[in-house]
Design a protein around this motif. Sequence first.
Motif, PDB file in Angstrom:
ATOM      1  N   MET A  62     -23.769  18.300 -73.345  1.00 18.00           N
ATOM      2  CA  MET A  62     -23.094  17.065 -73.390  1.00 18.00           C
ATOM      3  C   MET A  62     -22.280  16.790 -71.894  1.00 18.00           C
ATOM      4  O   MET A  62     -22.046  17.800 -71.300  1.00 18.00           O
ATOM      5  CB  MET A  62     -21.698  17.138 -74.325  1.00 18.00           C
ATOM      6  N   PRO A  63     -22.789  15.542 -71.475  1.00 21.00           N
ATOM      7  CA  PRO A  63     -22.454  15.199 -69.969  1.00 21.00           C
ATOM      8  C   PRO A  63     -20.739  15.243 -69.744  1.00 21.00           C
ATOM      9  O   PRO A  63     -20.098  14.968 -70.633  1.00 21.00           O
ATOM     10  CB  PRO A  63     -22.933  13.948 -69.771  1.00 21.00           C
ATOM     11  N   GLU A  64     -20.393  15.550 -68.873  1.00 20.39           N
ATOM     12  CA  GLU A  64     -18.995  15.917 -68.509  1.00 20.39           C
ATOM     13  C   GLU A  64     -18.568  14.561 -68.011  1.00 20.39           C
ATOM     14  O   GLU A  64     -18.992  13.828 -67.294  1.00 20.39           O
ATOM     15  CB  GLU A  64     -18.871  16.917 -67.336  1.00 20.39           C
ATOM     16  N   THR A  65     -17.494  14.094 -68.612  1.00 20.75           N
ATOM     17  CA  THR A  65     -16.832  12.984 -68.195  1.00 20.75           C
ATOM     18  C   THR A  65     -15.851  13.090 -66.896  1.00 20.75           C
ATOM     19  O   THR A  65     -15.283  13.814 -66.813  1.00 20.75           O
ATOM     20  CB  THR A  65     -15.858  12.403 -69.236  1.00 20.75           C
ATOM     21  N   LEU A  66     -16.023  12.226 -65.977  1.00 22.10           N
ATOM     22  CA  LEU A  66     -15.362  12.245 -64.834  1.00 22.10           C
ATOM     23  C   LEU A  66     -13.932  11.659 -64.962  1.00 22.10           C
ATOM     24  O   LEU A  66     -13.695  10.622 -65.771  1.00 22.10           O
ATOM     25  CB  LEU A  66     -16.084  11.224 -63.691  1.00 22.10           C
ATOM     26  N   THR A  67     -12.855  12.377 -64.354  1.00 30.01           N
ATOM     27  CA  THR A  67     -11.640  11.625 -64.374  1.00 30.01           C
ATOM     28  C   THR A  67     -11.701  10.501 -63.722  1.00 30.01           C
ATOM     29  O   THR A  67     -12.557  10.243 -62.830  1.00 30.01           O
ATOM     30  CB  THR A  67     -10.659  12.873 -63.683  1.00 30.01           C
ATOM     31  N   SER A  68     -10.534   9.542 -63.581  1.00 32.26           N
ATOM     32  CA  SER A  68     -10.391   8.468 -62.912  1.00 32.26           C
ATOM     33  C   SER A  68     -10.610   8.849 -61.342  1.00 32.26           C
ATOM     34  O   SER A  68     -10.968   8.069 -60.545  1.00 32.26           O
ATOM     35  CB  SER A  68      -9.113   7.730 -63.309  1.00 32.26           C
ATOM     36  N   ARG A  69      -9.718   9.967 -61.008  1.00 35.76           N
ATOM     37  CA  ARG A  69     -10.015  10.339 -59.548  1.00 35.76           C
ATOM     38  C   ARG A  69     -11.097  10.494 -59.098  1.00 35.76           C
ATOM     39  O   ARG A  69     -11.517  10.278 -57.766  1.00 35.76           O
ATOM     40  CB  ARG A  69      -8.615  11.469 -59.402  1.00 35.76           C
TER      41      ARG A  69
END
Length: 172
Positions: free
Chosen positions: A1-8
């Motif tokens: 599952m692709p890792e979700t980026l934080t807003s930063r």
Amino acid sequence: MPETLTSRQAQALSTQQKIYDVGYELLKSVPIDKIKIQDIIKACGISTGAFYHYYASKEMLFVHLMHDQIRSNEEFLCRMDASAASKIRLYLLRRFTIAEQRGLLFERNVQQFRMTEEYRKGRREAIGGRPIQHGMYNLISEILQRGMEVGELSPDIDVPMVGQTITYIIST
């Protein structure tokens, strides 16, 4: 599952891409010796520190721009399913089409920058000492060699000389 980026993380990628895009556009419209980091940060709306967080200098930004283009060229050649002669012909057509789209000033800027010590030094730092064009030369030479082996190209081709010539023409 692709890792979700934080807003930063997303913001950091966006800032780096903005710097990259502005550098590219400036190379198309301003002589390279007139481009200043201040021009880049002003166009991006970022601080000087933000620029230096991603690139050690404007020269390193330009090295990364060139390296990415060469990598794109290598990927294009690897994906192409065609004879050796067709690969070279289609690739040269692609390269000249890109040059026409970029414009004469961009091409002149790239050639001028490639002659500088900053480029040679930055190239070594960016890719661990391996000349950027080295992979492209090997790929072109391999295409030529395969073409000769299967009879698509003349067996009299001087592969090193032709490989170097084509690599020089398309390496920006």
